[in-house]
Design a protein around this motif. Structure first.
Motif, PDB file in Angstrom:
ATOM      1  N   TYR A   1      47.960  32.431  39.700  1.00  0.00           N
ATOM      2  CA  TYR A   1      47.078  31.944  40.860  1.00  0.00           C
ATOM      3  C   TYR A   1      45.853  32.867  40.937  1.00  0.00           C
ATOM      4  CZ  TYR A   1      45.652  30.302  45.187  1.00  0.00           C
ATOM      5  OH  TYR A   1      44.611  29.650  46.290  1.00  0.00           O
ATOM      6  N   ALA A   2      46.018  34.029  41.020  1.00  0.00           N
ATOM      7  CA  ALA A   2      44.852  34.735  40.962  1.00  0.00           C
ATOM      8  C   ALA A   2      43.891  34.596  39.745  1.00  0.00           C
ATOM      9  CB  ALA A   2      45.395  36.495  40.747  1.00  0.00           C
ATOM     10  N   LEU A   3      44.423  34.375  38.492  1.00  0.00           N
ATOM     11  CA  LEU A   3      43.534  33.982  37.409  1.00  0.00           C
ATOM     12  C   LEU A   3      42.900  32.578  37.718  1.00  0.00           C
ATOM     13  CD1 LEU A   3      42.565  34.282  34.488  1.00  0.00           C
ATOM     14  CD2 LEU A   3      44.853  33.682  33.750  1.00  0.00           C
ATOM     15  N   SER A   4      43.375  31.523  38.154  1.00  0.00           N
ATOM     16  CA  SER A   4      42.994  30.364  38.430  1.00  0.00           C
ATOM     17  C   SER A   4      42.271  30.351  39.512  1.00  0.00           C
ATOM     18  CB  SER A   4      44.217  29.347  38.707  1.00  0.00           C
ATOM     19  OG  SER A   4      44.635  29.788  39.914  1.00  0.00           O
ATOM     20  N   TRP A   5      42.418  31.150  40.493  1.00  0.00           N
ATOM     21  CA  TRP A   5      41.232  31.345  41.654  1.00  0.00           C
ATOM     22  C   TRP A   5      39.967  31.916  41.007  1.00  0.00           C
ATOM     23  CZ3 TRP A   5      38.099  33.907  44.827  1.00  0.00           C
ATOM     24  CH2 TRP A   5      37.714  33.680  46.007  1.00  0.00           C
ATOM     25  N   CYS A   6      40.156  32.954  40.297  1.00  0.00           N
ATOM     26  CA  CYS A   6      39.108  33.923  39.757  1.00  0.00           C
ATOM     27  C   CYS A   6      38.147  32.810  38.843  1.00  0.00           C
ATOM     28  CB  CYS A   6      39.647  34.929  38.882  1.00  0.00           C
ATOM     29  SG  CYS A   6      38.291  35.690  37.807  1.00  0.00           S
TER      30      CYS A   6
ATOM     31  N   VAL B   1      37.899  44.062  39.180  1.00  0.00           N
ATOM     32  CA  VAL B   1      39.377  43.594  38.640  1.00  0.00           C
ATOM     33  C   VAL B   1      39.821  42.485  39.533  1.00  0.00           C
ATOM     34  CG1 VAL B   1      41.418  44.888  38.859  1.00  0.00           C
ATOM     35  CG2 VAL B   1      39.791  46.010  37.731  1.00  0.00           C
ATOM     36  N   VAL B   2      40.591  41.865  39.105  1.00  0.00           N
ATOM     37  CA  VAL B   2      41.296  40.692  39.683  1.00  0.00           C
ATOM     38  C   VAL B   2      42.851  40.535  39.659  1.00  0.00           C
ATOM     39  CG1 VAL B   2      41.426  38.040  40.022  1.00  0.00           C
ATOM     40  CG2 VAL B   2      39.239  39.041  39.598  1.00  0.00           C
ATOM     41  N   MET B   3      43.517  40.534  40.786  1.00  0.00           N
ATOM     42  CA  MET B   3      44.940  40.835  40.535  1.00  0.00           C
ATOM     43  C   MET B   3      45.547  39.994  41.926  1.00  0.00           C
ATOM     44  SD  MET B   3      45.112  44.588  41.185  1.00  0.00           S
ATOM     45  CE  MET B   3      46.955  44.899  40.359  1.00  0.00           C
ATOM     46  N   GLY B   4      46.990  39.572  41.473  1.00  0.00           N
ATOM     47  CA  GLY B   4      47.749  39.070  42.505  1.00  0.00           C
ATOM     48  C   GLY B   4      47.708  40.199  43.748  1.00  0.00           C
ATOM     49  N   SER B   5      48.457  39.511  44.670  1.00  0.00           N
ATOM     50  CA  SER B   5      48.508  40.621  45.858  1.00  0.00           C
ATOM     51  C   SER B   5      49.790  41.631  45.623  1.00  0.00           C
ATOM     52  CB  SER B   5      48.730  39.877  47.201  1.00  0.00           C
ATOM     53  OG  SER B   5      49.862  39.043  47.127  1.00  0.00           O
ATOM     54  N   HIS B   6      50.580  41.319  44.801  1.00  0.00           N
ATOM     55  CA  HIS B   6      51.774  42.159  44.488  1.00  0.00           C
ATOM     56  C   HIS B   6      51.591  42.360  42.983  1.00  0.00           C
ATOM     57  CE1 HIS B   6      52.960  40.986  48.528  1.00  0.00           C
ATOM     58  NE2 HIS B   6      53.196  42.384  48.649  1.00  0.00           N
ATOM     59  N   GLY B   7      52.150  41.422  42.353  1.00  0.00           N
ATOM     60  CA  GLY B   7      52.439  41.669  40.930  1.00  0.00           C
ATOM     61  C   GLY B   7      53.627  42.316  40.530  1.00  0.00           C
ATOM     62  N   TYR B   8      54.018  41.891  38.996  1.00  0.00           N
ATOM     63  CA  TYR B   8      55.007  42.292  38.496  1.00  0.00           C
ATOM     64  C   TYR B   8      56.445  42.189  39.139  1.00  0.00           C
ATOM     65  CZ  TYR B   8      51.710  44.047  35.703  1.00  0.00           C
ATOM     66  OH  TYR B   8      50.368  44.069  35.015  1.00  0.00           O
TER      67      TYR B   8
END
Lengths: 166, 166
Positions: free
Chosen positions: B23-28, B123-130
């Motif tokens: 989602y982070a990637l698509s939002w970016c 840097v773009v990332m999800g709020s948690h990740g992994y």
């Protein structure tokens, strides 16, 4: 999601007296806000009430009335300066529509609440916010908001060598 | 600062098997990367080595070889899937130049090190990740990176109702 496809974005930028928020605003204006776009920049300045400091925890006894008075005066004196500085940056860097907001309360709560209330698409803020003095009592505003604001949060650090107004 | 005025931006997006990073990637791609821009998207996939889990703290005894083997298999099986999914998103949403990176190590360290090494602008990332499993051992990757990456960090939460691929 609307915030993903929206063409008219509402971007909340948390501003304070710290250089980091000024840099975050300028970075946002140059890298996020599209020129000639319909983006609206919501500049939010939160003035933490005295209660924020005294209600933090058992260390309240550390804050003498002198310190409190000094912090209050400082806060009031810089408020107008901060707002003017922010507006000036917007005028200089990008002809974006600006909506100024001043709210009283713990900056952490104010930013999260306003982001929700205004339904902004994105929140932009410095990596700490609210200056060294207040940060010592408030903790990192950006950490809190990154965890609690529902929309995307952009945390902008000020490079050591950065000149905020350039 | 160069990262402020640069027209050709290098944006690092941390991807993993979690929906939040997709989602982070698509939002970016929809909100940050300018169409027909010279932006380069660096997709970084970090594969944490076993040491990450066992070296965390005194709770190492919790990880049996079965669990470790399962996590390793899971990690290897999803790697290719994650990368393909990310590339597909990029092709679908924005004709941006993509640079794929796969690094081994604690995602928190890998993201901070690569951001520095590649001199990215953001840097773009999800709020948690992994993922939930790894997050339990790694802690919040985004919190760590927001504090340690020198360039601006955009943390994107996935709305509960969001459909990542729409």
């Amino acid at each position: 999601m609307a915030d993903v496809v929206a063409k008219e974005r509402k971007i909340l930028v948390a501003i304070d007296e710290g250089e980091e928020s000024a840099y975050a605003l300028s970075w946002c204006l140059k890298n996020i806000v599209l020129e000639n776009s319909k983006d609206t920049l919501v500049l939010l300045y939160a003035k933490p009430p005295r209660a924020v400091y005294t209600a933090l925890d058992g260390t309240g006894y550390l804050f003498s009335s002198d310190i409190m008075a000094t912090m209050d005066r400082y806060s009031n004196e810089v408020a107008e300066c901060v707002i003017e500085k922010a507006k000036k940056l917007c005028r200089e860097l990008n002809d974006v529509k600006v909506d100024m907001r001043i709210e009283h309360g713990d900056p952490r709560d104010v930013i999260c609440q306003m982001a929700e209330k205004l339904g902004v698409d994105m929140v932009v803020m410095g990596s700490h916010g609210y200056g060294a003095i207040k940060r010592a009592f408030l903790g990192s505003v950006s950490n809190h908001c990154a965890q609690n604001v529902k929309c995307p949060v952009l945390i902008v650090k000020t490079p050591k060598s950065a000149a905020v107004n350039k």
